[in-house]
Write a protein that holds these residues in place. Structure first.
Motif, PDB file in Angstrom:
ATOM      1  N   ASN A 186       0.820  -1.220   0.000  1.00 33.38           N
ATOM      2  CA  ASN A 186       0.000   0.000   0.000  1.00 33.38           C
ATOM      3  C   ASN A 186       0.850   1.265   0.000  1.00 33.38           C
ATOM      4  N   GLU A 187       2.151   1.126  -0.314  1.00 35.30           N
ATOM      5  CA  GLU A 187       3.110   2.233  -0.403  1.00 35.30           C
ATOM      6  C   GLU A 187       3.431   2.849   0.955  1.00 35.30           C
ATOM      7  N   THR A 188       3.162   2.091   2.015  1.00 31.39           N
ATOM      8  CA  THR A 188       3.549   2.497   3.361  1.00 31.39           C
ATOM      9  C   THR A 188       4.946   1.971   3.675  1.00 31.39           C
ATOM     10  N   ASP A 189       5.805   2.816   4.226  1.00 34.00           N
ATOM     11  CA  ASP A 189       7.139   2.397   4.658  1.00 34.00           C
ATOM     12  C   ASP A 189       7.147   2.214   6.171  1.00 34.00           C
ATOM     13  N   VAL A 190       7.551   1.020   6.612  1.00 33.72           N
ATOM     14  CA  VAL A 190       7.675   0.713   8.033  1.00 33.72           C
ATOM     15  C   VAL A 190       9.157   0.677   8.385  1.00 33.72           C
ATOM     16  N   HIS A 191       9.550   1.417   9.415  1.00 30.26           N
ATOM     17  CA  HIS A 191      10.951   1.483   9.821  1.00 30.26           C
ATOM     18  C   HIS A 191      11.156   0.690  11.119  1.00 30.26           C
ATOM     19  N   PHE A 192      12.243  -0.080  11.155  1.00 30.55           N
ATOM     20  CA  PHE A 192      12.549  -0.939  12.296  1.00 30.55           C
ATOM     21  C   PHE A 192      13.658  -0.311  13.142  1.00 30.55           C
ATOM     22  N   PHE A 193      13.294   0.076  14.372  1.00 34.87           N
ATOM     23  CA  PHE A 193      14.253   0.640  15.315  1.00 34.87           C
ATOM     24  C   PHE A 193      14.562  -0.392  16.395  1.00 34.87           C
ATOM     25  N   SER A 194      15.774  -0.333  16.919  1.00 31.74           N
ATOM     26  CA  SER A 194      16.136  -1.184  18.052  1.00 31.74           C
ATOM     27  C   SER A 194      16.003  -0.394  19.345  1.00 31.74           C
ATOM     28  N   LEU A 195      15.813  -1.123  20.438  1.00 35.00           N
ATOM     29  CA  LEU A 195      15.756  -0.523  21.766  1.00 35.00           C
ATOM     30  C   LEU A 195      17.009  -0.910  22.541  1.00 35.00           C
ATOM     31  N   ILE A 196      17.623   0.065  23.182  1.00 34.74           N
ATOM     32  CA  ILE A 196      18.779  -0.179  24.043  1.00 34.74           C
ATOM     33  C   ILE A 196      18.420   0.283  25.452  1.00 34.74           C
ATOM     34  N   PRO A 197      18.428  -0.623  26.433  1.00 39.68           N
ATOM     35  CA  PRO A 197      18.168  -0.196  27.812  1.00 39.68           C
ATOM     36  C   PRO A 197      19.304   0.666  28.343  1.00 39.68           C
ATOM     37  N   LEU A 198      18.951   1.684  29.115  1.00 38.23           N
ATOM     38  CA  LEU A 198      19.935   2.634  29.647  1.00 38.23           C
ATOM     39  C   LEU A 198      19.853   2.722  31.163  1.00 38.23           C
ATOM     40  N   TYR A 199      20.987   3.111  31.748  1.00 39.90           N
ATOM     41  CA  TYR A 199      21.002   3.509  33.147  1.00 39.90           C
ATOM     42  C   TYR A 199      20.540   4.960  33.265  1.00 39.90           C
ATOM     43  N   LYS A 200      20.096   5.330  34.463  1.00 41.52           N
ATOM     44  CA  LYS A 200      19.620   6.698  34.685  1.00 41.52           C
ATOM     45  C   LYS A 200      20.702   7.721  34.336  1.00 41.52           C
ATOM     46  N   GLU A 201      21.941   7.437  34.719  1.00 43.03           N
ATOM     47  CA  GLU A 201      23.036   8.380  34.458  1.00 43.03           C
ATOM     48  C   GLU A 201      23.273   8.555  32.953  1.00 43.03           C
ATOM     49  N   GLU A 202      23.029   7.510  32.184  1.00 40.72           N
ATOM     50  CA  GLU A 202      23.191   7.600  30.732  1.00 40.72           C
ATOM     51  C   GLU A 202      22.092   8.460  30.113  1.00 40.72           C
ATOM     52  N   MET A 203      20.887   8.357  30.639  1.00 38.28           N
ATOM     53  CA  MET A 203      19.821   9.248  30.172  1.00 38.28           C
ATOM     54  C   MET A 203      20.122  10.692  30.547  1.00 38.28           C
ATOM     55  N   ASP A 204      20.668  10.886  31.739  1.00 34.91           N
ATOM     56  CA  ASP A 204      21.053  12.234  32.158  1.00 34.91           C
ATOM     57  C   ASP A 204      22.147  12.794  31.248  1.00 34.91           C
ATOM     58  N   LEU A 205      23.087  11.946  30.844  1.00 35.33           N
ATOM     59  CA  LEU A 205      24.153  12.368  29.935  1.00 35.33           C
ATOM     60  C   LEU A 205      23.581  12.847  28.608  1.00 35.33           C
ATOM     61  N   LYS A 206      22.595  12.119  28.103  1.00 33.72           N
ATOM     62  CA  LYS A 206      21.982  12.535  26.844  1.00 33.72           C
ATOM     63  C   LYS A 206      21.303  13.898  26.986  1.00 33.72           C
ATOM     64  N   LEU A 207      20.593  14.106  28.094  1.00 29.94           N
ATOM     65  CA  LEU A 207      19.920  15.381  28.311  1.00 29.94           C
ATOM     66  C   LEU A 207      20.918  16.531  28.430  1.00 29.94           C
ATOM     67  N   LYS A 208      22.070  16.249  29.037  1.00 29.15           N
ATOM     68  CA  LYS A 208      23.063  17.297  29.262  1.00 29.15           C
ATOM     69  C   LYS A 208      23.931  17.551  28.034  1.00 29.15           C
ATOM     70  N   SER A 209      24.386  16.464  27.396  1.00 26.43           N
ATOM     71  CA  SER A 209      25.395  16.603  26.337  1.00 26.43           C
ATOM     72  C   SER A 209      24.907  16.219  24.954  1.00 26.43           C
ATOM     73  N   GLY A 210      23.718  15.632  24.847  1.00 28.82           N
ATOM     74  CA  GLY A 210      23.185  15.281  23.549  1.00 28.82           C
ATOM     75  C   GLY A 210      23.304  13.802  23.234  1.00 28.82           C
ATOM     76  N   ALA A 211      22.506  13.363  22.277  1.00 31.94           N
ATOM     77  CA  ALA A 211      22.463  11.939  21.920  1.00 31.94           C
ATOM     78  C   ALA A 211      23.775  11.469  21.305  1.00 31.94           C
ATOM     79  N   ASP A 212      24.445  12.322  20.517  1.00 32.13           N
ATOM     80  CA  ASP A 212      25.687  11.903  19.870  1.00 32.13           C
ATOM     81  C   ASP A 212      26.741  11.517  20.903  1.00 32.13           C
ATOM     82  N   ALA A 213      26.823  12.292  21.970  1.00 35.63           N
ATOM     83  CA  ALA A 213      27.804  11.999  23.019  1.00 35.63           C
ATOM     84  C   ALA A 213      27.513  10.658  23.674  1.00 35.63           C
ATOM     85  N   LEU A 214      26.234  10.385  23.912  1.00 35.45           N
ATOM     86  CA  LEU A 214      25.865   9.110  24.517  1.00 35.45           C
ATOM     87  C   LEU A 214      26.115   7.960  23.568  1.00 35.45           C
ATOM     88  N   PHE A 215      25.675   8.088  22.316  1.00 31.08           N
ATOM     89  CA  PHE A 215      25.866   7.008  21.347  1.00 31.08           C
ATOM     90  C   PHE A 215      27.356   6.699  21.149  1.00 31.08           C
TER      91      PHE A 215
END
Length: 242
Positions: A186-215
């Motif tokens: 039907n011309e719909t594109d479905v994208h497959f993302f993976s989930l990575i569990p994080l520690y609280k400090e890692e989520m805080d790092l993303k909020l402070k420094s951005g996703a690129d720094a965490l990745f």
């Protein structure tokens, strides 16, 4: 829904629980067949499916690919999140439809009896929770979006300090470009993302420094969608790469 900006400039959305009656959903057989064929083409034979008996908003099945010699882990993929479009912002229309996946160690207990304990069930619980979240709150999920387990974030279960999820791109497939996007008839594109569990400090790092720094830290530490309950916390002081 309210929005604010983190220190790194990323938007932080806060969703309030919707008061509504259950909206019964049925299975989209054509889409499920297409997703199943896609998974078997790129990952491996589906050994079992956790079917929902009663479904709210979307009929959500969980596809299980057993460990093999080449892939010594379970691969778990949602089928049904893409039955409804997400409420994407302007300019992101091509990402209205998505499915999610993660991987579990080969010794993880996946029986119905084992799932009575949250220590065994939480990865499946969170796959289903994340797949319904965009439809429940009329929002969307995309690369680098994080969802904490509560506010403040709490561990998923007693066997881990991991307490949130981030969307990433799958690393376990050989042809990422081909796997990431499934084009339906039907011309719909479905994208497959993976989930990575994080520690609280890692989520805080993303909020402070951005996703690129965490990745970058996660990649250097070899962290991906294969869950490792004993992995290092890459945001803690004293964590070094050798």
């Amino acid at each position: 829904m309210s929005q604010e900006l983190s220190q790194s400039g990323y938007p932080v959305y806060r969703h309030e629980e919707r008061k509504r009656d259950i909206e019964f959903a049925t299975e989209n057989e054509q889409t499920m067949n297409a997703i199943s064929e896609h998974v078997e083409k790129h990952i491996g034979k589906i050994s079992s499916v956790f079917h929902e008996i009663i479904s709210d908003l979307i009929h959500l099945d969980i596809l299980i690919v057993n460990p093999t010699k080449e892939r010594n882990y379970y691969t778990i993929v949602t089928s049904g999140m893409s039955n409804l479009p997400m409420n994407v912002p302007e300019g992101a229309e091509e990402f209205k439809f998505a499915e999610l996946m993660l991987c579990l160690p080969s010794d993880w207990k996946l029986s119905q009896e084992a799932f009575e304990l949250e220590e065994n069930y939480w990865p499946i619980h969170w796959l289903k929770k994340m797949a319904r979240l965009p439809h429940e709150y009329q929002t969307w999920l995309y690369l680098a979006h994080t969802v904490p387990n509560g506010d403040p974030a709490q561990p998923f279960a007693s066997n881990t300090q991991l307490s949130g999820m981030i969307l990433s791109v799958p690393t376990i497939v050989e042809d990422l470009k081909s796997f990431f996007t499934l084009s339906l008839p039907n011309e719909t594109d479905v994208h497959f993302f993976s989930l990575i569990p994080l520690y609280k400090e890692e989520m805080d790092l993303k909020l402070k420094s951005g996703a690129d720094a965490l990745f970058e830290k996660l990649e250097k530490a070899g962290v991906n969608e294969i869950i490792n309950l004993k992995r290092k916390n890459v945001a803690k002081k004293g964590f070094l790469f050798f």
